[in-house]
Write an enzyme that holds these catalytic residues in place. Structure first.
Site, mmCIF file in Angstrom:
data_model
loop_
_atom_site.group_PDB
_atom_site.id
_atom_site.type_symbol
_atom_site.label_atom_id
_atom_site.label_comp_id
_atom_site.label_asym_id
_atom_site.label_seq_id
_atom_site.Cartn_x
_atom_site.Cartn_y
_atom_site.Cartn_z
ATOM 1 N N LYS A 44 6.247 -18.671 18.985
ATOM 2 C CA LYS A 44 7.466 -19.601 18.373
ATOM 3 C C LYS A 44 7.759 -20.524 19.062
ATOM 4 O O LYS A 44 8.125 -21.578 18.553
ATOM 5 C CB LYS A 44 8.639 -18.410 18.568
ATOM 6 C CG LYS A 44 8.483 -17.028 17.803
ATOM 7 C CD LYS A 44 9.589 -16.251 18.104
ATOM 8 C CE LYS A 44 9.418 -14.833 17.276
ATOM 9 N NZ LYS A 44 10.360 -13.787 17.971
ATOM 10 N N LYS A 86 4.666 -15.673 12.629
ATOM 11 C CA LYS A 86 4.547 -16.775 13.675
ATOM 12 C C LYS A 86 3.288 -16.799 14.375
ATOM 13 O O LYS A 86 2.565 -17.880 14.671
ATOM 14 C CB LYS A 86 5.473 -16.598 14.785
ATOM 15 C CG LYS A 86 5.635 -15.035 15.354
ATOM 16 C CD LYS A 86 6.726 -14.216 14.696
ATOM 17 C CE LYS A 86 6.583 -12.633 14.895
ATOM 18 N NZ LYS A 86 7.743 -11.949 15.042
ATOM 19 N N ARG A 140 0.883 -1.167 0.053
ATOM 20 C CA ARG A 140 0.077 -0.089 -0.114
ATOM 21 C C ARG A 140 0.995 1.277 -0.013
ATOM 22 O O ARG A 140 0.280 2.231 -0.009
ATOM 23 C CB ARG A 140 -0.872 0.152 1.177
ATOM 24 C CG ARG A 140 -2.082 -1.051 1.173
ATOM 25 C CD ARG A 140 -3.369 -0.571 1.945
ATOM 26 N NE ARG A 140 -3.972 -1.759 1.970
ATOM 27 C CZ ARG A 140 -4.090 -2.500 3.140
ATOM 28 N NH1 ARG A 140 -3.471 -2.531 4.026
ATOM 29 N NH2 ARG A 140 -4.787 -3.715 3.151
HETATM 30 N N1 HSE Z 1 9.418 -8.925 17.558
HETATM 31 C C1 HSE Z 1 9.921 -10.126 17.355
HETATM 32 C C2 HSE Z 1 11.255 -10.122 18.458
HETATM 33 C C3 HSE Z 1 10.420 -10.173 15.802
HETATM 34 O O1 HSE Z 1 11.505 -8.982 18.874
HETATM 35 O O2 HSE Z 1 11.823 -11.208 18.424
HETATM 36 C C4 HSE Z 1 11.040 -11.120 15.490
HETATM 37 O O3 HSE Z 1 10.231 -12.404 15.564
#
Ligand code: HSE
Length: 434
Positions: A203, A103, A45
């Site tokens: 994760k 994730k 965008r």
């Molecule tokens: N916000 C995430 C972190 C980015 O700080 O690990 C990577 O997945």
């Protein structure tokens, strides 16, 4: 196939990083893939992208990319779980392979998406979803595939580790460090995902599913963030020879598999205790190989791009030699049981407890009796002198292993003592020695 045509959706931190690295390293990347890889269509965008899109078709509607008959692989780098979910489904239904760094999408919708991809004969690759540039998914799926994984523990949120490091080493303020992590492109669009442990839980679920052959079960992860961590606990932990890290832990135990994200005391001599800043590290214990450690940048444009491009090269290599790219399989092998997720109250570990009590005779013996009656053994204990003019003293206790339920019940009894003020602060302790 001598050319793989790629559609890139999203030109934010990761999308722009991916385009830049691909343009910079194109010759090596294509040589490794065994074919030409070309970005033919970008969905963004942004009217003025901060990257060179010369010669590439650009659409404002990302769905045009997912439906484009000239695209073989769609890179989903927009993030989020609503439009991204629809985008990936559109790509799958149009016969495209997908590479994603998302994730949240995989943790929360991966079971259905992978099944849909399998049915459609396409692949979804998500190396970039966990631990930024560290190839941990490849390590688990390929390098360690001969092992029974016993446990894994990792610093898997770069923003949180950056904040903890800056606070403990430089005494900086939480909000100030978080603002810097956002400016550096480390933090999630909603940074509470980082500091409250949700991103790490996304994760962890992905790692656990691969390591233990179980479906993705995000709703079963126990999550504690770092926003309520007190700096005095960081200092007392250091005095006892520990560092506090925000860990994601998945462990095979008698009752099934533990999945938990929480601030954790670890001995300062452990390698993980010395992983600082935005770096991530994952320690994996396999029955054959023993402990193995994976370390690197856990967030940021180019480290994440590195993982996106690794997936892209894998898919392109298969396509170049006429093979259908393999589809990730999560869940138990046929005929084997799906492990249960162990409730957090049933998790056994050592504990750090801090309470504040009146400085008078008999208090310590009451505290010791409650712990002893609960079957909780004291490993170390510090009682501080009260600061001038204050009648309450901090008492810090390290315990041996005890169930969460036992410790919670004992803490309720401690809090009920008239001499104890405030809630008992409690943190888990992990030796990480296998
Ligand atoms: N916000 C995430 C972190 C980015 O700080 O690990 C990577 O997945």
């Amino acid at each position: 196939m001598d050319k793989v045509r790629v559609g890139l959706c999203g030109l934010g931190t990761v999308g722009a990083g991916t385009l830049n690295v691909l343009q910079r390293n194109r010759i090596e990347i294509c040589a490794r893939a065994g074919c030409d890889i070309e970005i033919v269509h970008i969905g963004t965008r942004s009217d003025k992208p901060d990257v060179d899109v010369t010669g590439i078709k650009v659409s404002r509607d990302i769905f045009d990319v997912a439906r484009d008959p000239d695209v073989d692989i769609v890179l989903e780098l927009i993030g989020g779980t609503t439009t991204a979910l629809e985008l990936v489904r559109t790509a799958i239904s149009h016969g495209k392979h997908v590479v994603t760094a998302n994730k949240a999408l995989i943790a929360e919708h991966g079971n259905e998406l992978l099944a849909e991809a399998r049915a459609a004969g396409v692949s979804i690759a998500f190396e970039a979803a966990v631990a930024g540039g560290i190839p941990i998914i490849k390590a688990l799926r390929e390098g360690l595939s001969g092992n029974r994984i016993e446990w894994l523990a990792g610093i898997i949120n770069g923003t949180g580790n950056f904040i903890l490091t800056e606070m403990s080493e430089k005494g900086r303020d939480f909000a100030d460090v978080l603002a810097e992590a956002q400016a550096l492109g480390y933090a999630e669009a909603d940074p509470t995902f980082d500091v409250e442990g949700i991103d790490a839980a996304h994760k962890l679920v992905i790692l656990a599913a691969i390591a233990f052959g179980m479906p993705l079960q995000f709703d079963k992860v126990y999550i504690e963030g770092i926003s309520t961590l007190e700096s005095e606990d960081v200092d007392y932990a250091a005095e006892l020879g520990y560092r506090i890290k925000h860990l994601g832990i998945a462990r095979r135990s008698a009752g099934g598999v533990e999945m938990r994200v929480h601030p954790t005391l670890i001995p300062e001599s452990r390698l993980l205790a010395n992983v600082n800043g935005v770096k991530n590290a994952v320690l994996v214990e396999g029955d054959a190989v023993g402990p193995t450690l994976y370390y690197g940048a856990g967030a940021g444009a180019e480290p994440t791009a590195s993982a996106v491009l690794a997936d892209l090269v894998d898919l392109a290599r298969d396509m170049a030699c006429g093979q259908s790219p393999s589809v990730a399989v999560l869940g138990a092998a046929e005929g084997s049981d799906v492990p249960q997720v162990v409730p957090i109250e049933d998790v056994n570990c050592a504990w750090y407890l801090r309470l504040r009590a009146e400085d008078k005779p008999g208090v310590m013996s009451n505290v010791a009796s409650i712990l002893s009656d609960a079957g909780i053994s004291i490993e170390a204990l510090i009682q501080k002198q009260p600061p001038a003019g204050i009648s309450h003293v901090p008492i810090i206790i390290l315990t041996n292993q005890a169930l969460g339920a036992t410790v919670n019940a004992a803490c309720a009894q401690l809090e009920a003592l008239p001499s104890v003020v405030d809630a008992v602060a409690r943190l888990r302790v992990e030796s990480l020695d296998g």
